[in-house]
Each structure stands twice: as C-alpha cells, then as structure tokens.
Scaffold this active site. Sequence first.
Site, PDB file in Angstrom:
ATOM      1  N   SER A  16       0.857  -1.184   0.000  1.00 50.86           N
ATOM      2  CA  SER A  16       0.000   0.000   0.000  1.00 50.86           C
ATOM      3  C   SER A  16       0.891   1.231   0.000  1.00 50.86           C
ATOM      4  O   SER A  16       1.547   1.543   0.996  1.00 50.86           O
ATOM      5  CB  SER A  16      -0.889  -0.010   1.250  1.00 50.86           C
ATOM      6  OG  SER A  16      -1.680   1.144   1.248  1.00 50.86           O
ATOM      7  N   ASP A  43      -4.157   4.349  -2.786  1.00 50.71           N
ATOM      8  CA  ASP A  43      -5.439   4.845  -2.283  1.00 50.71           C
ATOM      9  C   ASP A  43      -5.646   6.308  -2.630  1.00 50.71           C
ATOM     10  O   ASP A  43      -4.778   7.146  -2.380  1.00 50.71           O
ATOM     11  CB  ASP A  43      -5.487   4.709  -0.753  1.00 50.71           C
ATOM     12  CG  ASP A  43      -5.782   3.286  -0.313  1.00 50.71           C
ATOM     13  OD1 ASP A  43      -6.591   2.611  -0.983  1.00 50.71           O
ATOM     14  OD2 ASP A  43      -5.204   2.850   0.699  1.00 50.71           O
ATOM     15  N   ASP A 183      -7.983  -5.736   1.794  1.00 50.94           N
ATOM     16  CA  ASP A 183      -7.462  -4.410   2.114  1.00 50.94           C
ATOM     17  C   ASP A 183      -7.666  -4.109   3.600  1.00 50.94           C
ATOM     18  O   ASP A 183      -8.796  -4.025   4.064  1.00 50.94           O
ATOM     19  CB  ASP A 183      -8.199  -3.366   1.255  1.00 50.94           C
ATOM     20  CG  ASP A 183      -7.492  -2.025   1.229  1.00 50.94           C
ATOM     21  OD1 ASP A 183      -6.526  -1.839   1.999  1.00 50.94           O
ATOM     22  OD2 ASP A 183      -7.909  -1.150   0.455  1.00 50.94           O
ATOM     23  N   GLY A 184      -6.573  -3.988   4.350  1.00 49.84           N
ATOM     24  CA  GLY A 184      -6.647  -3.584   5.756  1.00 49.84           C
ATOM     25  C   GLY A 184      -6.310  -4.713   6.714  1.00 49.84           C
ATOM     26  O   GLY A 184      -6.736  -5.853   6.533  1.00 49.84           O
ATOM     27  N   GLY A 205       0.424  -3.007   4.421  1.00 48.16           N
ATOM     28  CA  GLY A 205       0.747  -1.650   4.880  1.00 48.16           C
ATOM     29  C   GLY A 205       1.879  -1.761   5.880  1.00 48.16           C
ATOM     30  O   GLY A 205       3.046  -1.904   5.522  1.00 48.16           O
TER      31      GLY A 205
END
Length: 234
Positions: A16, A43, A183-184, A205
Amino acid sequence: MKDFTTPMSKVKIAPSIICADFGNLEKELAALERAGADLLHADVMDGHFVQNFALNPTIIHYICSHSRIPVEVHLVVEEPERFIDLFSTVGASIITVHVESTNNIVRVINRIKQLGIKASVAINPATPVGHLDYILEYLDMVVVMAVNPGFRGQVFLARTVDKIEAIRNLATRKKQHLDIEVDGGMNERTAQSVCRAGANVIIGGAAIFDTGKSREESIRRLRDACVPIKSSRE
Ligand code: ZN
C-alpha cells in the site's frame, strides 16, 4: 499497459503505497521492485466518502512512470464516475471503485473497461456479498475491505474470512477467473487465514513498511505465510 494477469495459484503481494516513505519515493519504488512486489496499491481519498485525504493523479502518475510494477488505483471517493477518465490517464493497470459509492456501478465498470483498464469493485465490512451478485461477471477483481476504509493501522475484522469464502464460491460456481484482494489489517497471521478462504492478493501496509526489516524480507514473510489457493482452472 503493465499486465497484472498472473496465475491464480500464486499469491500476489500488493504494498500500500500510502505507507511508503514519500521523502525517498524513487528509492522506495526501486526497493519494492527488487523485493518482488506484484502490484502497487494506491489509495485515493476525497474527504467525503471517508474523512481523510490521500493520493492524487499527479503523484500516482509519478509512481506509474517510475516503476515497472503494475499499479492499482483504489478510488475511496463518492461518485467515482466523476474521476474515471481523469485517473485513466495516470498509467494504472486496474481501477477499483466502491459498490457503496455510486448509483451507477455497472456504468462505472463499463467505462473503466472501455478505457482499456481492468475493473475492480471494493466492498466495505458492512456491505453484504449479495451486492456483487449481478456485477461479479464483469469484474477482474473484488477488493474485500477487512477494516472500514479511511485510516491506517486498524484491526482486522474476523468476519471478513466468511465473506471471502462466499465470494470465492460464487466465482467458482460461475467458473470465473477472479482475483480477490484484501485491504486492511494484513499481517502474517491474517494473510494466512484470508488466503485459506480464497483470497489471492494481499495488501501490505505496516506488514511491509513498519517491520524494521528490509522490504524484501517483509514481502517474503507475508508471501510465505499464505497458502496458495487451489484453482481447478489452472
Ligand atoms: Zn485501499
């Protein structure tokens, strides 16, 4: 256009890019390339769909033109139809829009594909899988949000695993080659559980940028944690 098509049996790691060191972006991009990253996840946030701001077309264009890794633009924005043409010029290989962000999701998907870019749809944690029923066959990828979008460092929501399983089953029934990205909240443990459920693209991330280890080692650890999914089509 950089091609993002790879065998379903290989888990793809997508750093990310908002978590990268922007003071040394060129070096960062080179390190991610050496480390074998498969996709760069970029993003874009508009301050409306979520209460935060993130990357803009200028910076994403810079990233696309300074890296050989394909780039995904994740439009975390209200009414993405207003921005598809703009982001089609930055050099991205895939554009993701939120199913919750527009009343014209089919039109948005069609416009992305018309522009020669792969189309992907993201669903938020509270959005049922049923919202994908009538659009799945038009998609190259589904992005399952494992946290509510907007801010980094959030905790993985465990129900995401069931959702991924349901989407993978739906795609298998339709005999569809579908990438499922998460995602996340991804770390070695959560990445393993979502890959077992049928995900094959992992966004990293903190698990890539805040480990204190090299990008190469962080990406390798994340990749090794994932059990490749079995696909009858390959
Ligand atoms: Zn994202």
